[in-house]
Motif scaffolding. Structure first.
Motif, PDB file in Angstrom:
ATOM      1  N   ILE A 132       0.828  -1.210   0.000  1.00 21.57           N
ATOM      2  CA  ILE A 132       0.000   0.000   0.000  1.00 21.57           C
ATOM      3  C   ILE A 132       0.862   1.259   0.000  1.00 21.57           C
ATOM      4  N   HIS A 133       1.953   1.233   0.754  1.00 19.86           N
ATOM      5  CA  HIS A 133       2.805   2.418   0.837  1.00 19.86           C
ATOM      6  C   HIS A 133       3.390   2.763  -0.539  1.00 19.86           C
ATOM      7  N   TRP A 134       3.723   1.737  -1.312  1.00 20.70           N
ATOM      8  CA  TRP A 134       4.231   1.961  -2.674  1.00 20.70           C
ATOM      9  C   TRP A 134       3.165   2.655  -3.519  1.00 20.70           C
ATOM     10  N   VAL A 135       1.909   2.187  -3.428  1.00 17.19           N
ATOM     11  CA  VAL A 135       0.828   2.757  -4.229  1.00 17.19           C
ATOM     12  C   VAL A 135       0.617   4.230  -3.883  1.00 17.19           C
ATOM     13  N   VAL A 136       0.552   4.537  -2.590  1.00 17.41           N
ATOM     14  CA  VAL A 136       0.334   5.924  -2.168  1.00 17.41           C
ATOM     15  C   VAL A 136       1.488   6.808  -2.620  1.00 17.41           C
ATOM     16  N   ARG A 137       2.713   6.318  -2.460  1.00 13.74           N
ATOM     17  CA  ARG A 137       3.882   7.106  -2.844  1.00 13.74           C
ATOM     18  C   ARG A 137       3.900   7.392  -4.342  1.00 13.74           C
ATOM     19  N   GLU A 138       3.560   6.383  -5.154  1.00  8.84           N
ATOM     20  CA  GLU A 138       3.564   6.566  -6.602  1.00  8.84           C
ATOM     21  C   GLU A 138       2.425   7.497  -7.048  1.00  8.84           C
ATOM     22  N   MET A 139       1.262   7.399  -6.393  1.00 11.82           N
ATOM     23  CA  MET A 139       0.121   8.235  -6.756  1.00 11.82           C
ATOM     24  C   MET A 139       0.337   9.693  -6.412  1.00 11.82           C
ATOM     25  N   THR A 140       0.899   9.937  -5.227  1.00 14.91           N
ATOM     26  CA  THR A 140       0.961  11.308  -4.714  1.00 14.91           C
ATOM     27  C   THR A 140       2.367  11.896  -4.701  1.00 14.91           C
ATOM     28  N   GLY A 141       3.385  11.038  -4.798  1.00 12.61           N
ATOM     29  CA  GLY A 141       4.753  11.500  -4.659  1.00 12.61           C
ATOM     30  C   GLY A 141       5.157  11.680  -3.207  1.00 12.61           C
ATOM     31  N   GLU A 142       4.264  11.227  -2.272  1.00 13.45           N
ATOM     32  CA  GLU A 142       4.543  11.370  -0.846  1.00 13.45           C
ATOM     33  C   GLU A 142       4.228  10.065  -0.130  1.00 13.45           C
ATOM     34  N   GLU A 143       4.800   9.889   1.044  1.00 11.65           N
ATOM     35  CA  GLU A 143       4.468   8.744   1.879  1.00 11.65           C
ATOM     36  C   GLU A 143       3.075   8.951   2.494  1.00 11.65           C
ATOM     37  N   GLU A 144       2.373   7.834   2.725  1.00 16.29           N
ATOM     38  CA  GLU A 144       1.044   7.917   3.338  1.00 16.29           C
ATOM     39  C   GLU A 144       1.168   8.406   4.779  1.00 16.29           C
ATOM     40  N   LYS A 145       0.312   9.345   5.131  1.00 24.80           N
ATOM     41  CA  LYS A 145       0.290   9.871   6.490  1.00 24.80           C
ATOM     42  C   LYS A 145      -1.137   9.805   7.022  1.00 24.80           C
ATOM     43  N   PRO A 146      -1.304   9.439   8.306  1.00 30.22           N
ATOM     44  CA  PRO A 146      -2.658   9.432   8.869  1.00 30.22           C
ATOM     45  C   PRO A 146      -3.177  10.852   9.009  1.00 30.22           C
TER      46      PRO A 146
END
Length: 499
Positions: free
Chosen positions: A231-245
């Motif tokens: 999931i972290h890879w997907v969020v990073r690729e989509m947004t250019g950032e790490e997932e944050k709560p």
């Protein structure tokens, strides 16, 4: 060996003032779920419309089993084995299920008449395949959104389709309907059907996906096999950032602004859609409402906005009893509703972005004989800035926007009515992770300014992180009420009746 059945190479799509797709490559593999993800406005739906024949690319080539092909209509795309299930329902409500499935490909009886009996017979087979036990003669307008989504799927699957595009197919489905859909998807994969699957629900992507392609701002960012990523890879690729709560929010609520006492809404069978529900809302509070499909969540919001004239009970807003039953008067009283069904209830598709945004607040811009265009434009521009709406021009059609930006226009339309209580029914339905963050930021800003928000969501993660307090419904009854510090997934599920 992975076998490509469709390849898009160098696909570019330009609209006046914007480039939706910029030299995008996309490969679809046989017998696999090919996931396509990206934030709202990334170009996902535009690419799918090109592959389905709804729109033509400005540049680029589509290859089918190695051969360059060209088509300019969904009918021609189906002749090449490509079908699509749109995120926004594409059904005619005053026609039957069977008539919708066979629209533009009617079964003839003689030269001039349609064989309705044969269509209903074939439609019944298509519905049975989806485990949908409803008469094919039923009018689509009499079905719920989730049921209409299943009809849309049956329509797309009928015929010789070996590439099926599914754009957010589970956004309006119940948990049981999603299980049925995933069973069907696995059966289709086993039969060699290639599925292109767009979803913002990460759990779905990892449950059924095989390949993933990420778009960002109309460009291809990356591709991978699902088994090789997280999931972290997907969020990073989509947004250019790490997932944050979501950041923690101090609970700063004021005095009680809304009291709802013994709210009741009967159904047609002698029972109740909403059964004796009472609650309060404070200034600056986010009140969540959770429950399974059919629990009465949407109906409570409809009762508050005046869309359910048969509702009974007492509503007190700002110390004054609400006596009107008309929607326009409820808006003047201080209620405003962001509906669950964006296409049918939230926008007017033939109107521009600006006209949609000011539709509910025109009296604000009206003099004795005319509307002040300057004041109207000023208000629209302010909403576009404050809500970070990505547009080419406010004069463009609302349908030129992605689903997420359409949702922001709807939020702006509601805010221009100066509500005291904002009712939000699944406000993040069909919205990507980046747009969700923006939506939650908007919600927090509004409540910090004293607005009261009642938010319906079927997403457990949202209920656990966004509201100050959560009400849980089960079959129309209030079965749980939890302050934020009391919230757990188990408590919400148990109160909602989930086994």
């Amino acid at each position: 060996m992975d076998e490509p059945v469709l390849e898009a190479r160098g696909i570019t799509k330009k609209y006046p003032g914007t480039t939706a797709l910029d030299r995008v490559d996309f490969t679809v593999y046989k017998g696999a779920v090919n996931v396509l993800v990206g934030e709202n406005g990334a170009g996902k739906s535009t690419l799918m419309k090109i592959l389905a024949g709804v729109e033509r690319a400005t540049a680029g080539t589509i290859y089918r089993k190695g051969q360059a092909i060209s088509y300019s209509s969904p009918f021609e795309a189906r002749n090449h084995g490509v079908g699509i299930v749109f995120q926004e329902l594409n059904l005619v409500p005053n026609l039957s299920i069977a008539e919708n499935i066979f629209m533009a490909r009617e079964m003839k009886k003689g030269r001039f008449s349609v064989d309705l009996a044969k269509q209903e017979e074939e439609a019944a087979k298509a519905l049975a395949r989806l485990q949908f036990d409803v008469s094919p003669a039923t009018l689509v307008g009499n079905l719920g959104i989730g049921q209409q989504q299943i009809v849309e799927l049956a329509k797309a699957l009928y015929g010789d389709v070996d590439i099926l595009i599914m754009d957010e197919p589970t956004s309006a489905l119940s948990e049981q309907e999603v299980k049925v859909l995933f069973t069907i998807i696995n059966d289709l994969k086993a039969a060699g059907t290639a599925i292109i699957y767009i979803s913002h629900r990460f759990e779905e992507i990892f449950e059924i996906g095989d390949y993933i392609t990420v778009l960002r701002d109309g460009k291809l960012i990356s591709t991978a096999k699902i088994k090789d990523i997280d999931i972290h890879w997907v969020v990073r690729e989509m947004t250019g950032e790490e997932e944050k709560p979501p950041p923690p929010r101090d609970k700063r609520t004021g005095k009680v602004m809304l009291e709802v006492n013994h709210l009741t809404l009967p159904n047609d069978t002698g029972g109740f859609k909403v059964n004796d529900v009472s609650f309060t809302l404070r200034e600056g509070e986010i009140l969540g409402i959770y429950g399974l499909m059919g629990a009465g969540r949407t109906e409570i919001l409809e009762c508050l906005i005046g869309a359910q004239p048969d509702a009974r009970g007492e509503i007190v807003l700002g110390g004054r009893k609400v006596v009107s039953t008309r929607i326009d008067q409820r808006i003047r009283d201080g209620f405003s509703l962001i509906p669950e069904d964006r296409k049918q209830q939230g926008i007017v598709q033939t109107f521009s972005i600006a006209d949609n945004m000011t539709l509910a607040s025109l009296p604000r811009f009206s003099g004795r004989f005319s509307i002040s265009t300057a004041k109207e434009n000023e208000a629209v521009d302010r909403m576009i800035r404050e809500l970070f709406i990505k547009i080419g021009s406010k004069k463009h059609s609302i349908t030129s926007l992605s689903g997420g930006n359409q949702q922001k226009v709807i939020v702006g339309k509601n805010l221009l009515t100066n509500p005291r209580v904002l009712l939000m029914d699944e406000p993040t339905r069909g919205i990507d992770v980046g747009a969700k963050k923006e939506m939650f930021d908007i919600i927090r800003r509004l409540t910090d300014a004293g607005l009261g928000i009642i938010m319906v969501s079927s997403e457990l993660k949202e209920m656990l992180t966004i509201p100050d307090r959560v009400l849980v419904l089960n079959k129309g009854r209030l079965t749980g009420e939890f302050e934020r510090e009391e919230l757990t997934q188990a408590r919400l599920l148990m109160a909602s009746g989930t086994k």
